[in-house]
Design a protein around this motif. Structure first.
Motif, PDB file in Angstrom:
ATOM      1  N   GLN A  89       4.123  -3.567 -26.853  1.00  0.00           N
ATOM      2  CA  GLN A  89       4.366  -2.480 -25.903  1.00  0.00           C
ATOM      3  C   GLN A  89       4.013  -2.938 -24.492  1.00  0.00           C
ATOM      4  O   GLN A  89       3.202  -3.859 -24.303  1.00  0.00           O
ATOM      5  CB  GLN A  89       3.550  -1.233 -26.280  1.00  0.00           C
ATOM      6  CG  GLN A  89       3.974  -0.601 -27.593  1.00  0.00           C
ATOM      7  CD  GLN A  89       3.180   0.635 -27.944  1.00  0.00           C
ATOM      8  OE1 GLN A  89       2.201   0.970 -27.253  1.00  0.00           O
ATOM      9  NE2 GLN A  89       3.582   1.336 -28.997  1.00  0.00           N
ATOM     10  N   TYR A  90       4.648  -2.269 -23.514  1.00  0.00           N
ATOM     11  CA  TYR A  90       4.472  -2.633 -22.108  1.00  0.00           C
ATOM     12  C   TYR A  90       4.254  -1.356 -21.301  1.00  0.00           C
ATOM     13  O   TYR A  90       4.943  -0.339 -21.511  1.00  0.00           O
ATOM     14  CB  TYR A  90       5.707  -3.372 -21.582  1.00  0.00           C
ATOM     15  CG  TYR A  90       6.070  -4.567 -22.416  1.00  0.00           C
ATOM     16  CD1 TYR A  90       5.545  -5.817 -22.143  1.00  0.00           C
ATOM     17  CD2 TYR A  90       6.939  -4.432 -23.513  1.00  0.00           C
ATOM     18  CE1 TYR A  90       5.865  -6.917 -22.924  1.00  0.00           C
ATOM     19  CE2 TYR A  90       7.268  -5.524 -24.292  1.00  0.00           C
ATOM     20  CZ  TYR A  90       6.725  -6.762 -24.002  1.00  0.00           C
ATOM     21  OH  TYR A  90       7.052  -7.849 -24.783  1.00  0.00           O
ATOM     22  N   LEU A  91       3.325  -1.393 -20.371  1.00  0.00           N
ATOM     23  CA  LEU A  91       3.002  -0.249 -19.526  1.00  0.00           C
ATOM     24  C   LEU A  91       3.738  -0.366 -18.203  1.00  0.00           C
ATOM     25  O   LEU A  91       3.637  -1.395 -17.517  1.00  0.00           O
ATOM     26  CB  LEU A  91       1.488  -0.188 -19.281  1.00  0.00           C
ATOM     27  CG  LEU A  91       1.015   0.898 -18.303  1.00  0.00           C
ATOM     28  CD1 LEU A  91       1.289   2.288 -18.857  1.00  0.00           C
ATOM     29  CD2 LEU A  91      -0.477   0.729 -18.005  1.00  0.00           C
ATOM     30  N   LEU A  92       4.473   0.676 -17.842  1.00  0.00           N
ATOM     31  CA  LEU A  92       5.207   0.720 -16.573  1.00  0.00           C
ATOM     32  C   LEU A  92       4.729   1.904 -15.760  1.00  0.00           C
ATOM     33  O   LEU A  92       4.315   2.937 -16.318  1.00  0.00           O
ATOM     34  CB  LEU A  92       6.714   0.848 -16.815  1.00  0.00           C
ATOM     35  CG  LEU A  92       7.378  -0.198 -17.715  1.00  0.00           C
ATOM     36  CD1 LEU A  92       8.859   0.108 -17.855  1.00  0.00           C
ATOM     37  CD2 LEU A  92       7.191  -1.588 -17.146  1.00  0.00           C
ATOM     38  N   VAL A  93       4.773   1.767 -14.460  1.00  0.00           N
ATOM     39  CA  VAL A  93       4.527   2.894 -13.555  1.00  0.00           C
ATOM     40  C   VAL A  93       5.797   3.107 -12.747  1.00  0.00           C
ATOM     41  O   VAL A  93       6.358   2.166 -12.173  1.00  0.00           O
ATOM     42  CB  VAL A  93       3.314   2.621 -12.633  1.00  0.00           C
ATOM     43  CG1 VAL A  93       2.031   2.686 -13.422  1.00  0.00           C
ATOM     44  CG2 VAL A  93       3.416   1.276 -11.943  1.00  0.00           C
ATOM     45  N   ILE A  94       6.270   4.332 -12.727  1.00  0.00           N
ATOM     46  CA  ILE A  94       7.502   4.648 -12.021  1.00  0.00           C
ATOM     47  C   ILE A  94       7.272   5.875 -11.167  1.00  0.00           C
ATOM     48  O   ILE A  94       6.290   6.609 -11.328  1.00  0.00           O
ATOM     49  CB  ILE A  94       8.677   4.893 -13.002  1.00  0.00           C
ATOM     50  CG1 ILE A  94       8.327   6.031 -13.982  1.00  0.00           C
ATOM     51  CG2 ILE A  94       9.007   3.622 -13.774  1.00  0.00           C
ATOM     52  CD1 ILE A  94       9.451   6.384 -14.925  1.00  0.00           C
ATOM     53  N   GLY A  95       8.155   6.103 -10.263  1.00  0.00           N
ATOM     54  CA  GLY A  95       8.071   7.256  -9.365  1.00  0.00           C
ATOM     55  C   GLY A  95       8.477   6.858  -7.961  1.00  0.00           C
ATOM     56  O   GLY A  95       8.644   5.669  -7.630  1.00  0.00           O
ATOM     57  N   ARG A  96       8.621   7.876  -7.110  1.00  0.00           N
ATOM     58  CA  ARG A  96       9.048   7.635  -5.746  1.00  0.00           C
ATOM     59  C   ARG A  96       8.061   6.778  -4.988  1.00  0.00           C
ATOM     60  O   ARG A  96       8.432   5.892  -4.213  1.00  0.00           O
ATOM     61  CB  ARG A  96       9.232   8.981  -5.036  1.00  0.00           C
ATOM     62  CG  ARG A  96       9.598   8.825  -3.572  1.00  0.00           C
ATOM     63  CD  ARG A  96       9.716  10.155  -2.868  1.00  0.00           C
ATOM     64  NE  ARG A  96       9.942   9.954  -1.444  1.00  0.00           N
ATOM     65  CZ  ARG A  96      10.029  10.946  -0.550  1.00  0.00           C
ATOM     66  NH1 ARG A  96       9.903  12.203  -0.960  1.00  0.00           N
ATOM     67  NH2 ARG A  96      10.232  10.689   0.735  1.00  0.00           N
ATOM     68  N   ASP A  97       6.766   6.991  -5.223  1.00  0.00           N
ATOM     69  CA  ASP A  97       5.759   6.236  -4.482  1.00  0.00           C
ATOM     70  C   ASP A  97       5.719   4.762  -4.918  1.00  0.00           C
ATOM     71  O   ASP A  97       5.299   3.902  -4.138  1.00  0.00           O
ATOM     72  CB  ASP A  97       4.393   6.873  -4.683  1.00  0.00           C
ATOM     73  CG  ASP A  97       4.311   8.257  -4.036  1.00  0.00           C
ATOM     74  OD1 ASP A  97       4.397   8.326  -2.802  1.00  0.00           O
ATOM     75  OD2 ASP A  97       4.199   9.241  -4.782  1.00  0.00           O
ATOM     76  N   VAL A  98       6.155   4.482  -6.142  1.00  0.00           N
ATOM     77  CA  VAL A  98       6.285   3.086  -6.549  1.00  0.00           C
ATOM     78  C   VAL A  98       7.397   2.420  -5.762  1.00  0.00           C
ATOM     79  O   VAL A  98       7.267   1.276  -5.295  1.00  0.00           O
ATOM     80  CB  VAL A  98       6.547   2.995  -8.064  1.00  0.00           C
ATOM     81  CG1 VAL A  98       6.760   1.551  -8.475  1.00  0.00           C
ATOM     82  CG2 VAL A  98       5.402   3.601  -8.844  1.00  0.00           C
ATOM     83  N   ASP A  99       8.496   3.158  -5.551  1.00  0.00           N
ATOM     84  CA  ASP A  99       9.587   2.614  -4.730  1.00  0.00           C
ATOM     85  C   ASP A  99       9.145   2.422  -3.287  1.00  0.00           C
ATOM     86  O   ASP A  99       9.524   1.448  -2.620  1.00  0.00           O
ATOM     87  CB  ASP A  99      10.802   3.541  -4.789  1.00  0.00           C
ATOM     88  CG  ASP A  99      11.375   3.667  -6.202  1.00  0.00           C
ATOM     89  OD1 ASP A  99      11.135   2.728  -7.000  1.00  0.00           O
ATOM     90  OD2 ASP A  99      12.038   4.671  -6.498  1.00  0.00           O
ATOM     91  N   ASP A 100       8.338   3.363  -2.808  1.00  0.00           N
ATOM     92  CA  ASP A 100       7.849   3.259  -1.428  1.00  0.00           C
ATOM     93  C   ASP A 100       6.972   2.011  -1.232  1.00  0.00           C
ATOM     94  O   ASP A 100       7.051   1.338  -0.197  1.00  0.00           O
ATOM     95  CB  ASP A 100       7.057   4.513  -1.047  1.00  0.00           C
ATOM     96  CG  ASP A 100       7.941   5.742  -0.921  1.00  0.00           C
ATOM     97  OD1 ASP A 100       9.180   5.549  -0.843  1.00  0.00           O
ATOM     98  OD2 ASP A 100       7.409   6.857  -0.937  1.00  0.00           O
ATOM     99  N   LEU A 114       0.840  -1.188   0.000  1.00  0.00           N
ATOM    100  CA  LEU A 114       0.000   0.000   0.000  1.00  0.00           C
ATOM    101  C   LEU A 114       0.878   1.242   0.000  1.00  0.00           C
ATOM    102  O   LEU A 114       1.779   1.374   0.820  1.00  0.00           O
ATOM    103  CB  LEU A 114      -0.911   0.021   1.232  1.00  0.00           C
ATOM    104  CG  LEU A 114      -2.125  -0.905   1.199  1.00  0.00           C
ATOM    105  CD1 LEU A 114      -2.881  -0.796   2.508  1.00  0.00           C
ATOM    106  CD2 LEU A 114      -3.028  -0.574   0.028  1.00  0.00           C
ATOM    107  N   SER A 115       0.606   2.121  -0.966  1.00  0.00           N
ATOM    108  CA  SER A 115       1.289   3.407  -1.025  1.00  0.00           C
ATOM    109  C   SER A 115       0.336   4.392  -1.661  1.00  0.00           C
ATOM    110  O   SER A 115      -0.719   4.025  -2.190  1.00  0.00           O
ATOM    111  CB  SER A 115       2.596   3.306  -1.829  1.00  0.00           C
ATOM    112  OG  SER A 115       3.252   4.569  -1.873  1.00  0.00           O
ATOM    113  N   ALA A 116       0.706   5.653  -1.642  1.00  0.00           N
ATOM    114  CA  ALA A 116      -0.138   6.688  -2.234  1.00  0.00           C
ATOM    115  C   ALA A 116       0.749   7.839  -2.670  1.00  0.00           C
ATOM    116  O   ALA A 116       1.813   8.082  -2.106  1.00  0.00           O
ATOM    117  CB  ALA A 116      -1.191   7.163  -1.234  1.00  0.00           C
ATOM    118  N   GLY A 117       0.302   8.530  -3.693  1.00  0.00           N
ATOM    119  CA  GLY A 117       1.066   9.672  -4.196  1.00  0.00           C
ATOM    120  C   GLY A 117       1.010   9.745  -5.697  1.00  0.00           C
ATOM    121  O   GLY A 117       0.163   9.131  -6.344  1.00  0.00           O
TER     122      GLY A 117
END
Length: 1420
Positions: A61-72, A45-48
């Motif tokens: 093609q492939y869909l990715l989600v990246i960002g600090r909240d993904v790392d969290d 569970l994360s949010a942002g």
């Protein structure tokens, strides 16, 4: 879930894992969608704020989600333990913190949720209404949860979304396959690539690195035959999950391709260390679930299994390497020097990961190939069906020796066809002749090394391939001395790994000149060697030979007398030089075909070390389709799984009192498959049986064979794959209508089109090769309603009976509606691909479809194989509420019409168009009993003559009950077992056993009853503790015992047969006494009291048929009992047999108009004749006509034996031969040992007295007796065996082999007291008397050393016993009278002077007593 995944050990565990995973994910997805969210990955569970990135090209093609909240959220996932909820710090900051109690795990990183603060009283509805203010996307109705599913069709959007779906899944979607048909269990090779980037990399730069890596990985993986499945993101890195062997992509060498692709990716990613911090790749191979998981509104295609988790653990345990598990290492078939074993390391939740290897890439090691072949010759296993191939080699060898020209024989055949074994045999034969043989086996990797095959062959020739490295140069120099100039020896330095000094002459040559000189030197050396000893090259797997070696071999073939033998696999495309070699006039291409069925069974016997295998194992091995390798692997697999039992053939059989111990004796009661060619005296011979708890229909294929079959399946188009998978559910043979029923949305035209394509490539075939697919559909779409919970209430017979009748007739007729699998193991492999849940659903569909066809064929006018079976069971509904019975049709044939007039059908809709109103003659016939059997048969004959072929179905259509047993009943039992309907399975197993007995296949009846017995469970030692695992009614238990009794009787287990028949009668409420007093009392009741108690049948047709069902079983049991007691020539047994016949007659008369009058009269006639009660017996030709109409092969065989006796006694030997031909054609269809004994007894009669006619050689007759005389089937048939042993004794007397005469005569003496007055008993008695007379004739010559003094008086006693016993066989009276007269004349010494120069058997029977004077003397 991860821990459960790692502990999965079988496909059943993975099936359970996939089901649980999909179940949980479905609930989670629905909840998330309800609250307006979506699931991209299952972590924490994360949010942002997050960023969406699409990587790939225009194809995928492939869909990715990246960002600090993904790392969290990944950090929260790592911190979370089982049953814990962990929130990232940012997620916690966005929550209404007053509502929760938490534990701070890491400051500013994550918190653990402990509880919710609830203010009493808590109103959930009120709380939920408040939550809805924050949930604008929540669906308050039962509409679609995802708004995306409500979008209007849009071509541009559709094309964009298609790029995100894997291509193999996209093909199935375009084909219109249901989602539930997409999932499979299959073995795949997984490649997990982990890229860790530097932490200082910017987000945009990181996206570029991922895009570049994804494009290269996707290209390399697809080139090797795999697919990039998905991309996972983690802190400053990503993982690429690649899969080899997904549906449609399976290749035979996928492990090798996966390793080579992985090393290429590894090398590419390490080219720029500045971009990539760490590259780790793990490769695993094993079974996984490939399919759809999730909810209806949101699901995805994925792979689940322990090998997926193992790959992730290996990434962590062995960073910076290309690591693989042991299975991948073994299945890659790559050289061992390309791998390095890694040290063992602890892995999370994995106790025993097995050996792990590092793949070092393709390297060339300084070594030669090995001088061996793939197979070694086994002297105990001769080469089967390869005489033609050996002859081709021997002819080429002769041409090579005489014409002094090179010859090449290339054997081409599929994998496993025995090419290597053929080379091993040629290797043995040529070395035995003194030729010099150079054997070599190539591998796929060898094709990439230039001149490798010739390099290895010459190393073998020079004998430097096995010598130590330090001695290699000296050994080579010794072979070259005097043939090749010493200054040219250095030419072989690089090629043969030696270090000769570089000469001036060689140093001035360029590479081309050096290569030409090396080839010239090799040819010169080989020519010198061929002058002394013929040379033979044996090259196995020659399709892997490099082009340079092919070129050299062609030059060699045209320049010297050398013999080359190679093997090729046709699926490979050969290089240009190889094709040029094959076009040479000195090369012969010899195709190798599959083994014949008989040869394959012999091979199976050798593999298992037995002389015979059971019929169910033969059916199991038919899936090999003549491939020897497949047969060998299947046999070894059965041995490794301990599924077989082995029994000593020579061990004396004991009378069994328990059904559970009859498996071995059942095998000994059928014909054996083969015998050792040179069986030594005292050699132990064995037969094998399948263990009772083993069902061969559900035994999984060995992984090696499954991989081969699945790779063949994946070569088909998606629609062809779907058809094959659905056909595999039905079985090896399947009907087109049933197949179409399993294919949703397929019309008949599409079905026939795909079937034509599969038949053209021999994936499917017709049972009859002469049949062709119809140009237009033969059948209109079926209108039969499948009986289920929703359709059961409909009327099933109004308007549907015509369609039902049509389908029954079409299924039973041998038209083009039935197909079979034509590729080895494909059906079994395709069946194993289905997930368990979908398997059960499809088997249920098949069972519902087939149950309406589970009855006798149209020629036999329908009805159950166990008469009135469905009316007698307690309930016609199973646990799921579906009917297990088809609409009943029991219309009578001509034979039943002459004895029935009140047979009521369940309803008018079931009436048969062939049923006619009984005539006055029928009523008259059924109203009074015939006085004699002869009168009865005359009436039957007249009725048959009155019936025209146009009106009688029986005379126009052959019986197809055998096809119904194969295509309906046998598959139906399997379908019921798979879906868990054991009650229905038991019902149809009884039907199948009864059908097998009707078709005289006793062993298959035993097989079905053994399956039924396993369903009932082991019996308890105490009757009050007896409890069946399957709920059955008393009638079915009685029927089960009756069928068991008949099988035991046919196998010669008399005591057990009596016990079971009595038990069946007791369950049918008709006891049979045990003591002589009980016999007297029961006889009194049957004679005087029973006729007075006869009642009219009830008016209720259903109740009437229930009574008829019980009555039929009682008649069968009583018939068995009198036959069993009739085998014992004692007064007590005589009384029991008489009582049984009386009770049978009374039971038949209880419902006079509907009883088994035909069989009762025939059996009573047989009993009367054998007991010597009456002087009339059946007319043979009329009896055989009845047998043909009744379709009773065993009874027809018996009648043919009687016909032979009749023709033989009239000396019509031409007719005898004709009868024997018919009998042999009948016997060759099955495994009837008793029929064979009667047949060979007749052959011996023809040999002895048929004026030189020879239908079967004496050696064959003798061998049969030696093999089968200890079988319990023949042990119980004293009448037949008395004649056989006496005839053998007479033959050996003719050949003056008096020791063997005494041996077989002594066996006959042991049997004579156990015979009765039947035709076979009388015949055997006559032969026995001939032996006695012959011994009296030879007494003066002093041939016999041990002759009792009372021999003459004993002989006269036997004559007296014959005339008193065999009053029903007057045909032998004159014959025996002549023999008796000869004994009387012998006393006066007049006999010997007439017979000194005449054969003994002629003396006794044909030449001396023609005038009949001794007959008159005897009568006086």
């Amino acid at each position: 879930m991860d821990r459960f995944s790692l502990t999965c050990k079988s496909e059943r565990d993975m099936d359970k894992l996939a089901h649980i995973f999909s179940y949980y994910i479905s609930d989670i997805v629905e909840h998330v969608l309800c609250f307006g969210g979506d699931i991209l990955n299952i972590t924490g569970l994360s949010a942002g704020r997050i960023s969406q990135v699409i990587v790939g090209d225009e194809r995928q093609q492939y869909l990715l989600v990246i960002g600090r909240d993904v790392d969290d959220v990944r950090l929260a996932q790592r911190l979370a333990q089982a049953n814990e909820i962990v929130l990232s710090w940012n997620c916690w900051m966005l929550c209404e913190q007053y509502m929760f109690e938490v534990e701070i795990m890491r400051e500013d990183e994550a918190v653990k949720l402990r509880d919710m603060r609830i203010i009493d009283p808590f109103d959930f509805d009120e709380h939920f209404d408040k939550c809805l203010d924050y949930l604008p996307h929540y669906r308050t109705s039962a509409e679609t949860l995802r708004t995306a599913l409500e979008l209007d069709p849009h071509s541009d959007l559709d094309q964009k979304l298609r790029k995100h779906i894997m291509k193999n899944l996209l093909k199935k979607i375009d084909e219109g396959q249901p989602v539930e048909y997409v999932s499979e269990f299959r073995t795949v090779t997984l490649v997990l690539v982990s890229l860790e980037f530097h932490k200082t990399a910017w987000m945009l730069h990181l996206c570029h690195l991922i895009q570049e890596s994804a494009l290269y990985i996707s290209t390399v993986i697809e080139k090797g035959g795999g697919q990039l499945s998905r991309i996972f993101m983690f802190e400053k890195g990503c993982m690429f999950l690649c899969v080899f062997g997904l549906p449609g992509d399976k290749k035979p060498d996928e492990c090798a391709h996966a390793l080579e692709s992985s090393f290429s990716i590894f090398s590419f990613c390490w080219e720029n260390p500045a971009k990539t911090k760490l590259v780790s790749i793990s490769i695993t191979n094993g079974p996984v679930f490939c399919g759809v998981v999730g909810a209806v509104a949101r699901h995805e295609y994925t792979v689940i299994g322990p090998k997926v988790s193992l790959a992730a653990r290996m990434i962590t345990a062995y960073p910076g390497l290309v690591s693989c598990d042991e299975i991948t290492y073994l299945r890659s078939m790559l050289p061992a020097y390309n791998f390095k074993k890694l040290p063992e390391k602890m892995m999370k939740n994995i106790s025993n990961p097995g050996k792990i290897y590092e793949y070092l890439g393709h390297r060339r090691c300084i070594m030669f190939g090995k001088r061996h072949l793939a197979r070694k010759r086994n002297k105990n296993r001769p080469l089967l069906d390869r005489e033609k191939e050996l002859e081709a080699f021997q002819m080429a060898q002769q041409r090579c020796l005489h014409q002094k020209k090179g010859q090449a024989v290339l054997y081409e055949g599929g994998k496993g066809y025995g090419k290597s074994q053929l080379l091993a045999e040629i290797n043995f034969l040529t070395q035995k002749e003194g030729h010099r043989v150079l054997p070599l086996m190539l591998k796929e990797a060898d094709s990439k090394q230039c001149f490798y095959a010739i390099q290895t062959l010459m190393a073998i020739f020079f004998e430097i391939d096995t010598c130590p490295a330090y001695y290699r140069q000296e050994c080579l120099q010794r072979h070259l001395r005097g043939i090749v100039e010493e200054q040219l020896h250095c030419l072989f330095n690089d090629l043969l790994f030696v270090k000769f000094p570089l000469s001036f002459k060689v140093s001035h040559m360029d590479d081309v000149a050096r290569q030409k000189k090396v080839k010239a030197c090799f040819i010169k050396v080989l020519q010198e060697a061929a002058r002394e000893t013929p040379l033979i090259f044996l090259i196995d797997e020659a399709q892997y030979m490099d082009a340079a070696s092919w070129e050299f071999l062609e030059t060699l073939l045209s320049s010297m007398p050398i013999m080359m033998v190679m093997t090729l696999t046709p699926i490979f495309t050969l290089c240009g030089w190889a094709q040029h070699f094959l076009q040479s006039p000195q090369a012969i291409l010899m195709p190798i075909t599959k083994l014949a069925t008989t040869s394959l069974l012999r091979m199976a016997c050798w593999e298992l070390g037995v002389v015979s295998i059971p019929q169910e194992l033969q059916i199991y091995l038919h899936r090999c389709f003549g491939n020897p390798l497949y047969c060998e692997v299947l046999c070894q697999d059965l041995l490794s799984k301990d599924m077989l039992l082995f029994h000593d053939l020579q061990k004396e059989e004991e009378e069994n009192s328990k059904w559970e111990t009859l498996s071995a004796n059942a095998m000994k009661s059928i014909m054996y498959s083969m015998f050792p060619a040179n069986s030594e005296e005292g050699q132990e011979l064995y037969v094998c049986t399948v263990k009772d708890d083993v069902n061969l229909d559900t035994v999984l294929l060995p992984p090696f064979l499954k991989e081969i079959a699945v790779s063949q399946l994946d070569q088909l188009s998606p629609e062809e794959q779907l058809l094959v998978k659905c056909a595999a559910i039905i079985g090896h043979s399947f009907h087109i209508d049933l197949l179409q029923h399993l294919l949703p949305g397929w019309d008949k035209n599409k079905l026939l089109q795909v079937l034509r394509a599969l038949v053209d490539i021999h994936v499917l075939c017709w049972p009859d090769k002469s049949q062709e697919l119809p140009a237009e559909p033969i059948l209109v779409p079926s209108s039969i309603d499948i009986i289920d919970e929703t359709k059961e209430k409909k009327t099933k017979l109004d308007g549907g009976s015509a369609s039902l009748l049509r389908l029954k007739e079409e299924l039973s007729l041998p038209q083009t509606e039935v197909l079979e699998f034509g590729v080895p193991l494909l059906q079994a492999a395709a069946w194993e691909l289905w997930p368990k849940e979908q398997q059960i659903a499809l088997h249920l569909e098949c069972a519902c479809f087939l149950q309406v066809l589970a009855c006798r064929c149209g020629s036999c006018h329908g009805g159950d194989f166990v008469p009135f079976h469905r009316f007698a069971v307690c309930s016609t509904k199973n646990s799921k509420g579906t009917s297990r019975f088809c609409p009943y049709r029991d219309t009578g044939s001509v034979l039943t019409q002459v004895i029935t007039e009140k047979l009521q059908l369940p309803s008018p809709q079931d009436s048969s168009p062939f049923q006619m109103k009984p005539s006055r003659t029928q009523e008259a016939f059924s109203s009074e009993c015939c006085r004699t059997e002869e009168e009865f048969l005359d009436q039957v004959k007249r009725k048959l003559a009155q019936t025209s072929p146009e009106k009688d179905l029986l005379t126009t259509k052959p019986c197809h009950c055998k096809d119904i047993l194969k295509l309906v009943l046998s598959p139906l039992t399997q379908h019921c077992l798979v879906i868990g309907e054991t009650t229905c399975a038991f019902y149809y197993l009884l039907e199948a056993a009864a059908a097998s007995l009707d078709l005289s296949d006793n062993y298959m009846a035993f097989f079905y009853l053994r399956k039924a017995s396993s369903l009932l469970g082991q019996p308890s030692a105490f009757s009050f503790l007896k409890k069946h695992k399957v709920k059955i009614c008393q009638f079915e238990e009685a029927t089960f015992c009756r069928l068991l009794s008949e099988v035991c009787f046919n196998m010669g287990h008399i005591t057990l047969a009596k016990k079971l028949a009595r038990k069946a009668l007791r369950l049918l409420k008709r006891n049979f006494p045990w003591t002589w007093f009980g016999v007297l009392f029961q006889t009194f009741l049957e004679k005087y009291w029973h006729p007075c108690t006869l009642s009219q049948p009830p008016n209720n047709p259903s109740e009437n048929k229930k009574n008829l069902a019980v009555l039929q079983q009682q008649v069968h049991c009583l018939s068995l009992l009198w036959q069993l007691y009739n085998l014992e020539a004692t007064a007590s047994s005589y009384r029991f047999a008489c009582l049984a016949t009386l009770m049978q007659k009374n039971s038949a008369e209880e419902f006079a108009n509907e009883a088994q009058v035909v069989s009762t009269y025939v059996e009573l006639s047989q009993f009367s004749q054998s007991m010597g009660i009456k002087d009339k017996w059946l007319h043979c030709f009329q009896a055989r006509e009845i047998c043909r109409h009744l379709k009773k092969p065993a009874l027809e065989n018996l009648v043919l034996s009687v016909l032979f006796r009749s023709a033989f006694l009239k000396k019509k030997f031409g007719l005898c031969v004709h009868v024997l031909e018919s009998q042999w054609a009948l016997i060759s269809q099955g495994y009837d040992v008793l029929g064979l004994a009667c047949f060979y007894s007749a052959c011996l009669d023809l040999l002895l007295y048929g004026k030189g006619l020879l239908f079967r050689p004496f050696s064959e007759c003798l061998r049969f007796v030696q093999i089968y005389e200890h079988s319990r089937v023949l042990f119980s048939q004293s009448n037949v065996m008395l004649g056989v042993h006496s005839s053998l004794a007479m033959w050996f007397a003719q050949e003056s082999q008096w020791g063997l005469f005494e041996h077989y005569f002594s066996k006959a003496c042991q049997l004579v007291k156990r015979t009765n007055a039947s035709l076979f008993g009388a015949h055997g008695f006559v032969r026995f008397l001939e032996c006695h007379v012959l011994m009296l004739q030879k007494i003066p010559e002093g041939i016999f050393m041990h002759i009792p003094l009372e021999l003459r008086s004993q002989t006269l006693e036997y004559f007296k016993e014959f005339f008193s016993r065999c009053v029903t066989c007057p045909v032998y009276h004159q014959w025996v009278s002549e023999l008796k007269a000869s004994v009387m004349r012998c006393e006066k010494r007049e006999f010997m002077s007439l017979t000194n120069s005449i054969r003994p058997f002629d003396t006794c029977l044909t030449r001396i007593w023609i005038k009949g004077e001794f007959l008159q003397e005897n009568n006086s």
